[in-house]
Every structure is written in C-alpha cells, then in structure tokens.
Design an enzyme around this catalytic site. Structure first.
Site, PDB file in Angstrom:
ATOM      1  N   ASP A  49      11.582  42.063 100.275  1.00  0.00           N
ATOM      2  CA  ASP A  49      11.852  42.011  98.845  1.00  0.00           C
ATOM      3  C   ASP A  49      11.919  43.406  98.246  1.00  0.00           C
ATOM      4  O   ASP A  49      12.767  43.705  97.396  1.00  0.00           O
ATOM      5  CB  ASP A  49      10.757  41.194  98.162  1.00  0.00           C
ATOM      6  CG  ASP A  49      11.142  40.785  96.752  1.00  0.00           C
ATOM      7  OD1 ASP A  49      12.351  40.724  96.471  1.00  0.00           O
ATOM      8  OD2 ASP A  49      10.238  40.539  95.943  1.00  0.00           O
TER       9      ASP A  49
ATOM     10  N   ASP B 287       9.683  33.826  94.652  1.00  0.00           N
ATOM     11  CA  ASP B 287       8.365  34.358  94.348  1.00  0.00           C
ATOM     12  C   ASP B 287       7.373  33.235  94.077  1.00  0.00           C
ATOM     13  O   ASP B 287       6.220  33.284  94.528  1.00  0.00           O
ATOM     14  CB  ASP B 287       8.450  35.299  93.143  1.00  0.00           C
ATOM     15  CG  ASP B 287       9.447  36.419  93.369  1.00  0.00           C
ATOM     16  OD1 ASP B 287       9.378  37.052  94.429  1.00  0.00           O
ATOM     17  OD2 ASP B 287      10.313  36.639  92.505  1.00  0.00           O
TER      18      ASP B 287
END
Length: 390
Positions: free
Chosen positions: A197, A311
């Site tokens: 990420d 997330d």
C-alpha cells in the site's frame, strides 16, 4: 460567516472527520470479531481454508517455525504479486476507457461477495442459532439482498446511508473469510500488504497513484469500492450535513493560493429554505473529479474523507485474528489501529493528498498484538508460579 474570520482548516474539523471514518471502521471490526467468536470456536480449523493466499504453501501444525515463516513469505509474495498485476490491469483498462466493463466487473464482484460469502455466513449463523428458515425463502431473500447491494453501491439514486451500510457489509464478509487463513500467513500477509500500500500510493509508478492521477486529469470517477464519509459543516453552533464540491470554473481567481481550487459550501439562508440543505448526494448535471482508491485515504471531490474498502478489510482481519487468542488482545489491536488511523488523518490534513491508510495502523496493530500476547503469557506464568508457591 464574517469574512475577516480565519478560514477553517482540515485540522479544525479533524475530530468530526475522524468520527466520520472511525464509526464505520469500528462497526466493521466489531462485527468481524463477533462472527469470529460465534463461528470459529477452534482457530486451528482455519488451516482448511484455501485461496490464492495459500497457493504457494499450506501450513500445518507439524511444520517447524522456520518452514512456517518461509511458507508465509511465499504466500504473501504470491498474493501481493496477484494484486499488483490486477491493479495494473485496472490501470490499462481505465486508460483505454473501458469504464463500462469495469463497472460491470465491479458490480459482478460485489454480487458474488454478497451472494456467495454472505450466503455461507448466513447458513453458518442459521445453523448456529437453529433458526427455522426454508431454502426457498432464504434463496429469495439472499438474491434480493445481493441485487439491492449492487445497485446501492454503484448507483447514485440510493441514500448514502444504504450505500455506506452495504460497503461495510462487503468489508465484513471478505474480512471474515480472510481470518480463516493460517496464522503465520495472516501476519506476514498483513505486513506485506502494508508495504505494498505504501509503494502503490506514494511511488510515481505506483498503480493506485497512476489511477488517481489519470482520474483527475480526465475528470472521471474510478469504479471502485470506496467508503466516503459525508462532510459535516458547523454553522451557527449546529451540525448540518451538506454536500461540498469544487468549482473548477473559479480556479483563476485570488483564492488559487490554496491547492488551486475553490471549495463552495451550500449553506442554509433561512429555516424555510429546506431545499438548500437537502443537496443531492451525487450531482447528475456533470461528472465530478474524485480521488478514488482501492486502498488509501484522501479528500474526495465532495470534501469528505474517502477510505478504500481494502483498509476496512485488513483492519478487521487483524482484530479478527486477535479475537482467536484473547479479547484483551483485541482491545489492544483496536486502539492501535484507531491511533494509526488518527495519525494518518493528521498527515492527510497536512499534505492534502492521497495517503496509504494501511502502513501506520497495521504496523501499530501487529506490534501491539505481539506485545499484548507476550504480556499476557508472562502474566499467566507469573500467576501460576505464585499459586504453586502457595
């Protein structure tokens, strides 16, 4: 509002923005923990779950710690590589303007998650609580639930609360099945995804960054599963939820000093003018530019905080795995994740650009998990030794 008053920054409303994201994230994590406590009485049963995350190595209890660590690393490498290839493929399709195909694919994916994973969890819950439901009724309810979910996520005519609710449900379903991965693979995979990420959002050639920049340059939306917290504006000591958008036609005036954009706020002049408060959730007159992320956090064109559904999923996987050990560990991991999310929001208010939301929260959560386990094990050993002495 007095024109001489200092304009509000993102830091001034950080608490409101944090609550707007904290609430759905907490609901998602709590639901996953509840499902784990209800349906996963034996953590070792997760070894029977197979997916692309266990394609390179299947963990068994008889394996040595070194073999488990090496196998978990290989599984994580395969999984991250698959995500990278899929994201770059998404970049290519978006570059070729295959938006309709992407929307159909994302809608089909959402339907599969709601119908397949949701159906499996529903069957487990029905069996767990012995609920009297026949198969025909169950199939009809599940099909309608899935179809409405697809339209709620990808159509603009639904209430934002319904859309947000379905996004949280999708996050819960996917996160619960990720908690069935082997223990070593789960923790190494979480760290690997946090690093991915970080690279995908911040590197100039990161796939998520390329998607965002392409969407901004074209003034288009990326069809992706992204949670958007509707902005809350304070006016005359009252909290009123309103729609905020960027007026690109005013980009040449004196207010260009801040990010070359003007934020117009729709305000209520009189109590009778309800129509000015009830601004449409999504403008239908013209497309808006939005920073849409698969994983990451940013300020969208609505002025609200946007958080990728990935997330939600991996935050919930972390606390779900912690729930298989002890609830005190769950509390520690939850507080670590929330603290990391708060830090990320503060960084967002400073840099005013897309940021990865996984690294800080995941790293803090992993550290707090192992520290909490170590503390509890030491505490139990100490208590046992004291009892033996007595």
């Amino acid at each position: 509002m007095d024109r001489t008053q200092r304009p509000r920054s993102v830091l001034d409303s950080l608490g409101e923005e944090l609550i707007g994201i904290l609430t759905p994230v907490s609901i998602c994590m709590f639901t996953v923990v509840l499902l784990v406590c209800l349906l996963n009485s034996d953590p070792s049963s997760s070894a029977s779950f197979s997916s692309i995350a266990t394609a390179a190595y299947s963990e068994t209890d008889s394996d040595s710690p070194w073999d488990k660590l090496l196998g978990a690393f290989l599984n994580s490498l395969v999984f991250v590589a698959a995500i990278t290839v899929a994201t770059f493929l998404l970049v290519v399709l978006f570059y070729l303007r295959c938006v309709r195909f992407l929307k159909l694919y994302m809608g089909f994916s959402a339907f599969v998650v709601l119908a397949n994973l949701g159906g499996e969890i529903s069957v487990l819950l029905i069996d767990r609580f012995r609920l009297p439901v026949d198969s025909v009724t169950f199939s009809i309810l599940l099909f309608n639930f899935s179809v409405v979910g697809v339209f709620a996520v990808f159509m603009s005519r639904f209430s934002i609360l319904i859309t947000q609710g379905y996004l949280v449900v999708i996050g819960v379903l996917v996160a619960y099945f990720f908690t069935m991965l082997p223990e070593w693979t789960t923790w190494v995979l979480l760290v690997a995804l946090a690093l991915y990420d970080l690279a995908a959002v911040l590197l100039p050639v990161g796939p998520l960054r390329l998607l965002v920049e392409m969407a901004i340059s074209r003034d288009e939306d990326i069809p992706a599963l992204v949670y958007e917290a509707r902005p809350v504006i304070r006016d005359d000591s009252r909290l009123v939820q309103r729609r905020v958008w960027r007026d690109r036609r005013s980009s040449q005036n004196d207010d260009d000093l801040e990010n070359n954009e003007v934020v117009n706020v729709v305000r209520a002049e009189e109590d009778e003018q309800r129509s000015e408060i009830s601004v449409p959730l999504i403008e239908r007159s013209r497309p808006e530019s939005s920073e849409t992320f698969l994983e990451g956090i940013g300020l969208g064109s609505s002025g609200a905080i946007k958080l990728g559904l990935g997330d939600f999923i991996f935050y919930s996987v972390l606390v779900g795995r912690a729930a298989m050990y002890d609830l005190m560990t769950v509390y520690a991991c939850y507080l670590a994740i929330i603290a990391g999310l708060g830090v990320t929001l503060m960084l967002l208010s400073v840099y005013q650009k897309a940021l990865p939301a996984l690294p800080v929260s995941i790293m803090l959560g992993v550290v707090f998990y192992f520290l909490a386990r170590l503390f509890l094990e030491v505490f139990v050993v100490q208590c046992s030794s004291n009892l033996v002495m007595f």
